[in-house]
Design an enzyme around this catalytic site. Sequence first.
Site, short mmCIF file in Angstrom:
data_model
loop_
_atom_site.label_atom_id
_atom_site.label_comp_id
_atom_site.label_asym_id
_atom_site.label_seq_id
_atom_site.Cartn_x
_atom_site.Cartn_y
_atom_site.Cartn_z
N LYS A 1 0.76 -1.58 0.07
CA LYS A 1 -0.07 -0.32 -0.02
C LYS A 1 0.90 0.91 0.46
O LYS A 1 0.61 2.23 -0.26
CB LYS A 1 -1.06 -0.22 1.36
CG LYS A 1 -2.21 -0.75 1.01
CD LYS A 1 -3.21 -0.46 2.06
CE LYS A 1 -4.43 -1.78 1.84
NZ LYS A 1 -5.07 -1.85 3.04
N LYS B 1 -3.27 -10.28 -6.89
CA LYS B 1 -4.82 -10.77 -6.35
C LYS B 1 -5.68 -9.72 -6.71
O LYS B 1 -5.61 -8.57 -6.82
CB LYS B 1 -4.69 -10.21 -5.05
CG LYS B 1 -5.53 -11.02 -3.71
CD LYS B 1 -5.64 -10.83 -2.78
CE LYS B 1 -5.92 -9.07 -2.86
NZ LYS B 1 -5.79 -8.46 -1.47
N LYS C 1 -10.72 -5.30 -3.86
CA LYS C 1 -11.59 -4.11 -4.09
C LYS C 1 -10.87 -2.73 -4.91
O LYS C 1 -11.61 -2.22 -5.47
CB LYS C 1 -12.04 -3.99 -2.40
CG LYS C 1 -12.16 -4.68 -1.88
CD LYS C 1 -13.33 -4.26 -0.47
CE LYS C 1 -12.61 -4.94 0.59
NZ LYS C 1 -11.16 -4.77 1.29
P1 TYM Z 1 -9.84 -6.97 3.05
O1 TYM Z 1 -10.82 -6.08 3.53
O2 TYM Z 1 -8.56 -7.48 2.33
O3 TYM Z 1 -10.07 -8.21 2.96
C1 TYM Z 1 -11.31 -9.51 3.12
C2 TYM Z 1 -10.68 -10.60 3.90
O4 TYM Z 1 -11.03 -11.49 2.20
C3 TYM Z 1 -10.78 -11.90 1.83
N1 TYM Z 1 -9.72 -11.98 0.67
C4 TYM Z 1 -9.56 -12.65 -0.50
N2 TYM Z 1 -9.09 -13.37 -0.41
C5 TYM Z 1 -8.96 -14.77 -0.98
N3 TYM Z 1 -8.98 -13.67 -2.67
C6 TYM Z 1 -8.52 -13.10 -3.24
N4 TYM Z 1 -8.78 -12.20 -3.42
C7 TYM Z 1 -9.03 -11.76 -1.86
N5 TYM Z 1 -9.15 -10.89 -1.11
C8 TYM Z 1 -9.07 -9.89 -0.06
C9 TYM Z 1 -8.70 -11.05 3.20
O5 TYM Z 1 -7.93 -12.40 3.25
C10 TYM Z 1 -9.27 -11.30 3.82
O6 TYM Z 1 -10.51 -11.72 4.70
N6 TYM Z 1 -6.74 -6.43 7.49
C11 TYM Z 1 -7.71 -7.31 6.78
C12 TYM Z 1 -9.03 -6.78 7.74
C13 TYM Z 1 -9.67 -7.03 8.90
C14 TYM Z 1 -9.08 -7.90 9.77
C15 TYM Z 1 -9.53 -7.41 11.25
C16 TYM Z 1 -9.65 -8.93 9.47
C17 TYM Z 1 -8.86 -5.55 10.00
N7 TYM Z 1 -8.85 -6.27 11.08
C18 TYM Z 1 -9.32 -8.69 11.90
C19 TYM Z 1 -9.59 -10.12 10.35
C20 TYM Z 1 -9.45 -9.73 11.96
C21 TYM Z 1 -8.22 -6.93 5.63
O7 TYM Z 1 -7.44 -5.56 5.13
O8 TYM Z 1 -9.13 -7.43 4.48
#
Ligand code: TYM
Length: 336
Positions: free
Chosen positions: A116, A198, A201
Site C-alpha cells: 500500500k 490478487k 477491491k
Molecule cells: P480485506 O478487507 O483486504 O479483505 C477481507 C477478507 O477477504 C479476503 N480476501 C481474499 N481472499 C481470497 N482471494 C482474494 N482475492 C481476496 N481478497 C480479499 C482477505 O484475506 C480477508 O480475509 N486487514 C484485513 C481486515 C481486518 C481484519 C481484522 C481481518 C481488519 N481487522 C481482524 C480479520 C480480523 C483486510 O485488509 O482484509
Amino acid sequence: MEEIKKKVMLSGIQPSGELTLGSYLGAIKNWVERTDEFDNYYFMADMHSITVRQNPSDLRRRTLQQLAQYIACGLDPEKNTLFIQSHVPAHAELGWVLNCYTMFGELSRMTQFKDKSSKHKDNINGGLFTYPALMAADILLYQPDYVPVGEDQKQHCELTRDVAQRFNGIYGDVFKVPEPYIPKVGARIMSLTDPVSKMSKSDKDPNGSIHLMEKPEDILRKFKRAVTDSDTERCVRYDPETKPGVSNLMQIYSAVTGKSLQEIETEFDGKGYGVFKPAVGEAVIETLRPIRQEAERIMKDKAYLESVYKEGAKKASYTAEKTLRKVYKKVGFVER
Ligand code: TYM
C-alpha cells in the site's frame, strides 16, 4: 445441564471498495458455513479503511452496503454479532496499547504495508504503518479461537499471535492466542486480467475483479474475456506455475460448485477454453444472483440495518470491554 461454551470466530473486512468474489470466497463463505458451530463476531473495518483516503459519503454507503451483503450472504444477525468497528471504542483503545507492544521491525516487514505504501506514495501515514496493531486489537478483544481470512491476511494473523504471546509473557494469560483459519479452496483468488495479482477491491482495472452486486451480463462478459495462458496446450489443467489464468478459473469454479479440481479437469477434458470460461461465469452468476437480490432488498430497509448494527455494537462492546478492563489493569492504569 450446563451449556457447552462454543468456540469463538472473528473476522472483518474493510469497506474500502466494493466487495469482490475474492472477499466472498476467501472469507465470507467460510464464515457462513461455520455459523452454527461457533460464537461469531464479524465487523466492517471502517477504521482501517481511512489509512487510505476515502470519500466520506462513499465510505458511509459502502459500510452499510457491506452489512447488507453480510446478511445477504447468509450471516443471520441472530446467530452472528455484526457490527461497525468504529462503534466499539475498545478497538481504538486496545489498538493504542498494542502499538506499544508491537515492534517497528515487525511492522516494517508487513507485505500489505509495503504494497500500500508503494501504491499511495503521497500518503504513507502512521496509521498505514501501525495498522497491524489495530488489527491485533480487533482480534484479541474477543478472545477468538479462529480468525477466518484469505491467504493474504495470514501474516497479520501471525503478528497478532506474536503480540499476544509477548503480552501474555509479561502479564500472564490475558489473551487467547488465535489461529488463522484459511479455506482450502478460494484462499487466494486472482485478477481475471492479471492472474499473478490478487483480485482486489481497489483494483484499477474493472475487468480484473467481480463485485458481489454486479449484473449477470457483466459477470459473463468478464469471464469470457478472462486472461488464459499463452501455452500451446489449451486444455483445462490445474498448474498454477505455468497456467495461472486457467488455474485461477478452476479455483473459482471449484469454490462455487464444490467440485474437485480433478473432477473439473475430467468435465472439461477435450473441450476448449471457449466452453470452460462461460461455464465458470454462469456458475458464478448463479452463486451471486440470490446474494445480490437479497442485499438490494435489505439495503432499502435502513431501519432494519440500523437495528442490526446497534444491537451488534452493544453485544460486541460487552465482550470487548471485559478484555480491555483486564488489559488496563495489567498495564497499570488507574481504574475509571
Ligand atoms: P480485506 O478487507 O483486504 O479483505 C477481507 C477478507 O477477504 C479476503 N480476501 C481474499 N481472499 C481470497 N482471494 C482474494 N482475492 C481476496 N481478497 C480479499 C482477505 O484475506 C480477508 O480475509 N486487514 C484485513 C481486515 C481486518 C481484519 C481484522 C481481518 C481488519 N481487522 C481482524 C480479520 C480480523 C483486510 O485488509 O482484509
